[in-house]
Design an enzyme around this catalytic site. Structure first.
Site, PDB file in Angstrom:
ATOM      1  N   ASP A  52       0.362   5.030   1.080  1.00 40.57           N
ATOM      2  CA  ASP A  52       0.416   6.044   2.300  1.00 40.57           C
ATOM      3  C   ASP A  52       0.237   4.979   3.699  1.00 40.57           C
ATOM      4  O   ASP A  52      -0.579   4.439   3.665  1.00 40.57           O
ATOM      5  CB  ASP A  52      -0.850   6.725   2.200  1.00 40.57           C
ATOM      6  CG  ASP A  52      -1.106   7.569   1.147  1.00 40.57           C
ATOM      7  OD1 ASP A  52      -0.593   8.861   0.871  1.00 40.57           O
ATOM      8  OD2 ASP A  52      -1.722   7.207   0.249  1.00 40.57           O
TER       9      ASP A  52
ATOM     10  N   ASP B 161       0.805  -1.094  -0.050  1.00 41.67           N
ATOM     11  CA  ASP B 161       0.002  -0.151   0.013  1.00 41.67           C
ATOM     12  C   ASP B 161       0.703   1.148  -0.078  1.00 41.67           C
ATOM     13  O   ASP B 161       1.984   0.992   0.250  1.00 41.67           O
ATOM     14  CB  ASP B 161      -0.833   0.109   1.285  1.00 41.67           C
ATOM     15  CG  ASP B 161      -1.680   1.114   1.336  1.00 41.67           C
ATOM     16  OD1 ASP B 161      -2.339   1.747   0.414  1.00 41.67           O
ATOM     17  OD2 ASP B 161      -1.767   1.746   2.561  1.00 41.67           O
TER      18      ASP B 161
END
Length: 221
Positions: free
Chosen positions: A15, A13
């Site tokens: 952020d 992922d």
């Protein structure tokens, strides 16, 4: 218990997992709050909401849900302001550069599957020379349904011709882990990120790491 297949692909992922983007979100939010004469907030207040997206930040700090007539304008203004500031203070999490170097040395492919739109995600990734060997970036622009749907992870695996069983997906939100499980990858919850807590991960028996240096032990060479 997750089976120990050889690790050929690491998918992150963005952020709160690969890159600490909180400082630029925080600065953008305070610029907006200042404009609307609302009290500014600390980064500690902002951090837990980042992985839930811009809409959540607008709802939380401007008290404007999606039915509020101000919502769309506030969101548009926020994204414009963020696009001007998103590579100022964001940084790789501590130890991430060394991990990326390890992946390159061991010929383990890596990429990103994020719910951040491409026009925002790509410039941030491009701002880090350490990430110039990234092989795939999947954003909401590329899929019909975003996480927690597994479509993005499965698309990344298909593009790289790597089986999900040889893949680890790392994320800092429960939606990341749900998507990884549905896709058939190994998963790792990143407690050093923004949204997960150890109690929840233990409840579902999800594996997790508290810092980047703990990721190595989950990689099967």
């Amino acid at each position: 218990m997750q089976k120990s297949h050889k690790t050929k692909l690491i998918l992150f992922d963005l952020d709160g997992t690969l890159i600490d983007t909180a400082p630029d979100f925080h600065n953008t939010l305070n610029n907006m709050l200042r404009k609307y004469q609302i009290d500014q907030v600390t980064i500690e207040e902002v951090r837990p909401h980042i992985s839930e997206g811009t809409s959540k930040l607008i709802q939380k700090f401007f008290n404007a849900d999606k039915k509020d007539p101000r919502f769309n304008l506030l969101k548009s203004e926020f994204l414009t302001e963020y696009s001007l500031n998103m590579t100022n203070d964001s940084k790789l999490f501590d130890g991430m550069a060394s991990l990326i170097n390890f992946l390159n040395e061991n010929k383990i492919t890596f990429g990103v599957v994020t719910n951040k739109f491409y026009r925002l995600a790509n410039p941030i990734i491009d701002s880090f020379s350490e990430l110039n060997n990234i092989k795939v970036l999947i954003c909401p622009d590329h899929v019909r349904v975003s996480k927690p749907d597994p479509e993005g992870i499965l698309m990344a695996c298909k593009k790289l011709n790597i089986n999900p069983t040889n893949t680890i997906y790392l994320g800092d939100h429960i939606n990341d882990l749900t998507a990884g499980i549905k896709a058939g990858t190994k998963i790792l919850g990143c407690l050093y990120g923004y949204s997960l807590d150890e109690k929840t991960l233990k409840k579902f028996n999800y594996p997790f790491v508290k810092k980047v240096s703990e990721i190595y032990s989950h990689i099967n060479l």
